[in-house]
Design a protein around this motif. Structure first.
Motif, PDB file in Angstrom:
ATOM      1  N   CYS A  44       0.841  -1.272  -0.011  1.00 49.36           N
ATOM      2  CA  CYS A  44       0.054  -0.037  -0.024  1.00 49.36           C
ATOM      3  C   CYS A  44       1.018   1.317   0.034  1.00 49.36           C
ATOM      4  N   SER A  45       0.593   2.159  -0.854  1.00 44.00           N
ATOM      5  CA  SER A  45       1.380   3.327  -1.125  1.00 44.00           C
ATOM      6  C   SER A  45       1.176   4.346   0.185  1.00 44.00           C
ATOM      7  N   THR A  46       2.148   4.998   0.565  1.00 40.79           N
ATOM      8  CA  THR A  46       2.073   5.985   1.494  1.00 40.79           C
ATOM      9  C   THR A  46       2.181   7.499   1.106  1.00 40.79           C
ATOM     10  N   THR A  47       1.873   7.534  -0.234  1.00 41.76           N
ATOM     11  CA  THR A  47       2.101   9.035  -0.900  1.00 41.76           C
ATOM     12  C   THR A  47       0.991   9.687  -0.643  1.00 41.76           C
ATOM     13  N   GLY A  48      -0.455   9.172  -0.186  1.00 39.52           N
ATOM     14  CA  GLY A  48      -1.586   9.970  -0.060  1.00 39.52           C
ATOM     15  C   GLY A  48      -2.642   8.944   0.317  1.00 39.52           C
ATOM     16  N   ASN A  49      -3.632   9.645   1.026  1.00 33.29           N
ATOM     17  CA  ASN A  49      -4.734   8.865   1.658  1.00 33.29           C
ATOM     18  C   ASN A  49      -6.160   9.582   1.320  1.00 33.29           C
ATOM     19  N   VAL A  50      -6.907   8.781   1.329  1.00 34.71           N
ATOM     20  CA  VAL A  50      -8.371   9.296   1.165  1.00 34.71           C
ATOM     21  C   VAL A  50      -9.362   8.574   2.284  1.00 34.71           C
ATOM     22  N   THR A  51     -10.554   9.284   2.250  1.00 35.93           N
ATOM     23  CA  THR A  51     -11.524   8.776   3.343  1.00 35.93           C
ATOM     24  C   THR A  51     -12.315   7.638   2.723  1.00 35.93           C
ATOM     25  N   SER A  52     -12.898   6.862   3.800  1.00 35.24           N
ATOM     26  CA  SER A  52     -13.783   5.870   2.914  1.00 35.24           C
ATOM     27  C   SER A  52     -14.966   6.349   2.351  1.00 35.24           C
ATOM     28  N   ASN A  53     -15.380   7.343   2.545  1.00 35.30           N
ATOM     29  CA  ASN A  53     -16.639   7.842   1.834  1.00 35.30           C
ATOM     30  C   ASN A  53     -16.409   9.002   0.755  1.00 35.30           C
ATOM     31  N   SER A  54     -15.223   9.067   0.165  1.00 37.87           N
ATOM     32  CA  SER A  54     -14.702   9.952  -0.798  1.00 37.87           C
ATOM     33  C   SER A  54     -15.208   9.488  -2.032  1.00 37.87           C
ATOM     34  N   THR A  55     -15.126  10.677  -2.773  1.00 37.63           N
ATOM     35  CA  THR A  55     -15.578  10.320  -4.552  1.00 37.63           C
ATOM     36  C   THR A  55     -14.679   9.350  -5.062  1.00 37.63           C
ATOM     37  N   PHE A  56     -13.188   9.516  -4.645  1.00 40.85           N
ATOM     38  CA  PHE A  56     -12.187   8.649  -5.319  1.00 40.85           C
ATOM     39  C   PHE A  56     -12.529   7.260  -4.743  1.00 40.85           C
ATOM     40  N   ARG A  57     -12.881   6.948  -3.574  1.00 42.54           N
ATOM     41  CA  ARG A  57     -12.897   5.716  -3.019  1.00 42.54           C
ATOM     42  C   ARG A  57     -14.354   5.107  -3.703  1.00 42.54           C
ATOM     43  N   ALA A  58     -15.407   5.926  -3.867  1.00 40.14           N
ATOM     44  CA  ALA A  58     -16.502   5.388  -4.759  1.00 40.14           C
ATOM     45  C   ALA A  58     -16.246   4.946  -5.983  1.00 40.14           C
ATOM     46  N   ASN A  59     -15.351   5.861  -6.717  1.00 42.65           N
ATOM     47  CA  ASN A  59     -15.153   5.377  -7.978  1.00 42.65           C
ATOM     48  C   ASN A  59     -14.173   4.129  -8.091  1.00 42.65           C
ATOM     49  N   LEU A  60     -13.228   4.080  -6.937  1.00 42.91           N
ATOM     50  CA  LEU A  60     -12.694   2.838  -7.047  1.00 42.91           C
ATOM     51  C   LEU A  60     -13.396   1.521  -6.613  1.00 42.91           C
ATOM     52  N   ASN A  61     -14.400   1.620  -5.913  1.00 41.09           N
ATOM     53  CA  ASN A  61     -15.340   0.524  -5.636  1.00 41.09           C
ATOM     54  C   ASN A  61     -16.127   0.109  -6.912  1.00 41.09           C
ATOM     55  N   THR A  62     -16.409   1.165  -7.470  1.00 38.32           N
ATOM     56  CA  THR A  62     -17.243   0.733  -8.446  1.00 38.32           C
ATOM     57  C   THR A  62     -16.391   0.115  -9.748  1.00 38.32           C
ATOM     58  N   LEU A  63     -15.168   0.437  -9.783  1.00 34.69           N
ATOM     59  CA  LEU A  63     -14.414  -0.069 -10.858  1.00 34.69           C
ATOM     60  C   LEU A  63     -13.964  -1.340 -10.438  1.00 34.69           C
ATOM     61  N   ILE A  64     -13.817  -1.795  -9.272  1.00 33.18           N
ATOM     62  CA  ILE A  64     -13.244  -3.128  -8.744  1.00 33.18           C
ATOM     63  C   ILE A  64     -14.598  -4.114  -9.060  1.00 33.18           C
ATOM     64  N   SER A  65     -15.684  -3.540  -8.845  1.00 33.24           N
ATOM     65  CA  SER A  65     -17.048  -4.432  -8.695  1.00 33.24           C
ATOM     66  C   SER A  65     -17.281  -4.873 -10.391  1.00 33.24           C
ATOM     67  N   THR A  66     -16.602  -4.285 -11.377  1.00 39.53           N
ATOM     68  CA  THR A  66     -17.048  -4.585 -12.549  1.00 39.53           C
ATOM     69  C   THR A  66     -15.820  -5.374 -13.249  1.00 39.53           C
ATOM     70  N   LEU A  67     -14.926  -5.950 -12.672  1.00 40.81           N
ATOM     71  CA  LEU A  67     -13.729  -6.402 -13.148  1.00 40.81           C
ATOM     72  C   LEU A  67     -14.262  -8.119 -13.736  1.00 40.81           C
ATOM     73  N   SER A  68     -14.973  -8.696 -12.817  1.00 42.14           N
ATOM     74  CA  SER A  68     -15.543 -10.037 -13.263  1.00 42.14           C
ATOM     75  C   SER A  68     -16.066 -10.088 -14.487  1.00 42.14           C
ATOM     76  N   SER A  69     -16.789  -9.078 -14.703  1.00 44.95           N
ATOM     77  CA  SER A  69     -17.973  -8.967 -16.058  1.00 44.95           C
ATOM     78  C   SER A  69     -17.141  -8.580 -17.075  1.00 44.95           C
ATOM     79  N   ASN A  70     -15.959  -8.023 -17.025  1.00 48.26           N
ATOM     80  CA  ASN A  70     -15.492  -7.355 -18.341  1.00 48.26           C
ATOM     81  C   ASN A  70     -14.854  -8.425 -19.168  1.00 48.26           C
ATOM     82  N   THR A  71     -14.898  -8.406 -20.465  1.00 46.17           N
ATOM     83  CA  THR A  71     -14.264  -9.361 -21.394  1.00 46.17           C
ATOM     84  C   THR A  71     -12.769  -9.097 -21.856  1.00 46.17           C
ATOM     85  N   GLN A  72     -12.489  -7.757 -21.562  1.00 50.05           N
ATOM     86  CA  GLN A  72     -11.044  -7.904 -21.888  1.00 50.05           C
ATOM     87  C   GLN A  72     -10.070  -8.503 -21.166  1.00 50.05           C
ATOM     88  N   ILE A  73     -10.351  -8.780 -20.101  1.00 49.17           N
ATOM     89  CA  ILE A  73      -9.532  -9.891 -19.224  1.00 49.17           C
ATOM     90  C   ILE A  73      -9.345 -11.316 -19.980  1.00 49.17           C
TER      91      ILE A  73
END
Length: 663
Positions: A44-73
């Motif tokens: 885990c990088s120590t260069t910057g942190n975000v809160t659990s309810n931040s927009t960045f974290r929400a985008n990250l959660n959305t991105l990870i949740s779509t991995l298993s359904s994407n055909t690029q992999i």
């Protein structure tokens, strides 16, 4: 209470996903189940942190949740983004090429979700599973080569390190070349080598993220090789894990034997007909199946042929581009038969020297002109980059103290550099020979020192380019029939912009003993790096001994420390070569003073080459007091030998510790 329920649900989901992944592996491919231990390492990088309810974290959660359904992999690699601006998230995933699409999606999906739990507030993270890697960041990571953080895993020990390294060297070279040359779908290579001492086969694998350029992939794998020496050089089994690449060796086969090196087809194969039914239609169904199978085989063959043709055309275009760039200079392109005749088919009688990059031969053209031909061996390690670099740089440089490039030859696997012939060989062959250096009086040595200084001044300031040589040493100084020095071997030189004072590199090239400390330790190089090498060379000229092998028997000082100690104690005569005889003692001591100014540890304290030329030509200039020089840990191993450590320290492109004497 609500938060407690969410925690339970999240933990249950992770546990269910884990069991699903484990069962899926057993059902889909039980033969390699024993090799797939899910969790390995994370960072885990120590260069910057975000809160659990931040927009960045929400985008990250959305991105990870779509991995298993994407055909690029399905091709073993994916690259996704989510969000905009400062809240944009970048993610990549990479699987080992022999994993099925189902296994790959499961591995990446599971590792990515695990990474979210392990790095709950960080903006960057990487997770290495046994067969896949997942990364995310707030910065674009697609096509960007990153080697840090690097993590090792190791097991077992070898009984004969020298033989083990000798076996690994060609294996690693072959894997790195093949993996780097991979396409946009995959950059991976596997191979084997036999280790006799312990009587087993070494299985190796190298893999890069396929979005990297060929050179970036090669450099990443080189860094992974270099990492071995510091952590696990004696391990019989090891893994070096980096964000952009990884390497692995084991004593058993850990990859599927059907691992394919060519990229997968973009179009799925035509569906097969349903199983034939019993009865009258049985024969016709068999005929249809046979036709479909033949068609599929033909399609696969055609695709493979197209891929091979495409790769060959791409290589020919790249080679043609290199030739065009080289031909645009003032250098002359020789054909190979002409050079073969000039050197009597590269006979041993015409051999002038040999080093890590190849052999140098004397030749005579049909016009009677004598030449020196540097013939690079295919496995030498001096690649197309260094070859083109030396031609493009040297052809544009015109100075009496620089060796002249007469031309080049690039045909098939042959790469030749044709130089002017310099009859008196290289400086190290004279100054370090007890018999020959006795004929080199102080006036001759001073003339050589002045000539080298003028050549470096031209490279640093007076030419249309600013060039840092990076490998200045006595073996790269050639002497003509009047004992005028000529700086040679520009394969490692670096071109910098005119107002640039310094630069960095992660590829350390040069020769220890001549390298400035800031360059050897941190990769920082500048014109002051060449000044340091010049200072070492000046002290060697006065002492008549090589810095790398000099030892004061009383206290073990190297040449730099010995010179500084005696100069400070007003005993500079102890440094002077006894064979010099009659000479200007004042001038010699002044040169010792200048040499000590050049080898100061702090680069800012060293003079420029312009100042050095003035110091050498005017005794009226007052010299400052030099500070203590930099110290190195030296080795008594001869430059052309192979120690246990020399095998894995760097790529073959990065070594310049050779006995090569270009003419």
């Amino acid at each position: 209470m609500q938060k407690y329920r969410e925690t339970i649900i999240m933990s249950t989901s992770r546990l269910s996903l884990f069991f699903f992944y484990a069962i899926l592996i057993i059902l889909v491919n039980p033969t390699i189940n024993a090799q797939r231990d899910p969790y390995v390492l994370h960072e885990c990088s120590t260069t910057g942190n975000v809160t659990s309810n931040s927009t960045f974290r929400a985008n990250l959660n959305t991105l990870i949740s779509t991995l298993s359904s994407n055909t690029q992999i399905d091709y073993g690699f994916y690259n996704f983004t989510a969000g905009e601006g400062t809240n944009k998230v970048y993610a990549t995933g990479l699987c080992r090429a022999d994993l099925s699409p189902t296994d790959c999606r499961s591995c990446v999906n599971m590792s990515a979700h695990e990474l979210l739990q392990l790095c709950p507030t960080q903006k960057e993270g990487v997770m290495w599973y046994m067969n896949c890697t997942a990364r995310y960041s707030n910065n674009s990571i697609f096509g960007v080569m990153e080697t840090k953080p690097t993590r090792p895993l190791r097991s077992g020990n070898v009984s004969n390190l020298t033989e083990f390294n000798a076996v690994l060297k060609p294996l690693f070279y072959d894997l790195r070349v093949r993996a780097s040359a991979g396409g946009i779908f995959r950059k991976i290579a596997v191979g084997t080598a036999f280790y006799k001492s312990d009587n087993y086969t070494i299985y190796g694998l190298m893999q890069c993220s396929p979005d990297l350029l060929e050179m970036d992939c090669s450099n990443c794998l080189v860094d992974a090789q270099n990492y071995i020496q510091g952590c696990c050089s004696r391990s019989s089994g090891l893994r070096i894990l980096a964000p952009s690449c990884n390497l692995r060796i084991e004593t058993n086969q850990f990859y599927d034997s059907t691992l394919v090196q060519s990229p997968p087809s973009l179009s799925p194969p035509p569906p097969l007909s349903p199983p034939p039914s019993k009865g009258k239609g049985s024969n016709s169904s068999k005929t249809i199946i046979a036709i479909v199978v033949v068609v599929v085989i033909l399609v696969v063959i055609i695709i493979c042929i197209c891929i091979c043709i495409s790769i060959r055309v791409r290589k020919q275009r790249k080679k043609a581009k290199t030739v065009d760039e080289i031909s645009s200079t003032e250098s002359l392109h020789f054909d190979f038969p002409t050079i073969r005749v000039a050197t009597d088919n590269f006979s041993d009688a015409n051999k002038l020297g040999q080093g890590g990059f190849g052999v140098v031969y004397k030749g005579r053209l049909s016009s009677g002109q004598e030449i020196a031909v540097k013939r690079l061996s295919p496995g030498s390690g001096q690649g197309d980059l260094e070859f083109k670099n030396e031609i493009l740089l040297v052809a544009k440089l015109q100075h009496r103290n620089l060796v002249k490039l007469r031309g080049f030859c690039l045909e098939g696997c042959e790469r030749l550099l044709i130089y002017e012939f310099v009859p008196n060989g290289s400086l190290d062959q004279v100054i370090f020979d007890p018999t020959k250096r006795a004929y080199l009086d102080w006036q001759s040595r001073y003339k050589i020192i002045e000539g080298i200084a003028r050549g470096l001044l031209y490279l640093h300031e007076d030419s249309q380019l600013r060039i840092i040589h990076r490998d200045l040493k006595t073996s790269n100084i050639l002497l003509d029939d009047e004992m005028n020095p000529k700086i040679a071997d520009f394969g490692m030189a670096r071109l910098v912009i005119l107002d640039q004072t310094h630069s960095n590199t992660n590829r350390i090239v040069g020769t220890y003993g001549y390298m400035a400390p800031e360059y050897a330790y941190h990769g920082h190089f500048s014109v002051k790096s060449d000044v340091f090498s010049f200072g070492v060379l000046v002290l060697e000229m006065i002492c008549g001994q090589k810095n790398g092998y000099f030892r004061n028997e009383e206290n073990g000082e190297d040449l730099l420390a010995y010179a500084w100690t005696n100069w400070r104690n007003m005993a500079a005569s102890n440094i002077i070569d006894p064979t010099l005889g009659v000479g200007s003692t004042t001038e010699i001591i002044r040169c010792i003073h200048i040499g000590l100014l050049c080898v100061q540890e702090n680069a800012a304290d060293r003079p420029t080459m312009a100042s050095i030329v003035l110091m050498l030509n005017s005794n009226s200039i007052t010299l400052s007091v030099p500070s203590r020089p930099a110290f190195f840990v030296h080795s008594n191993v001869e430059p052309d030998s192979q120690s246990d450590q020399s095998i894995l320290l760097a790529s073959t492109n990065d070594a310049s510790i050779t006995a090569l004497h270009p003419r």
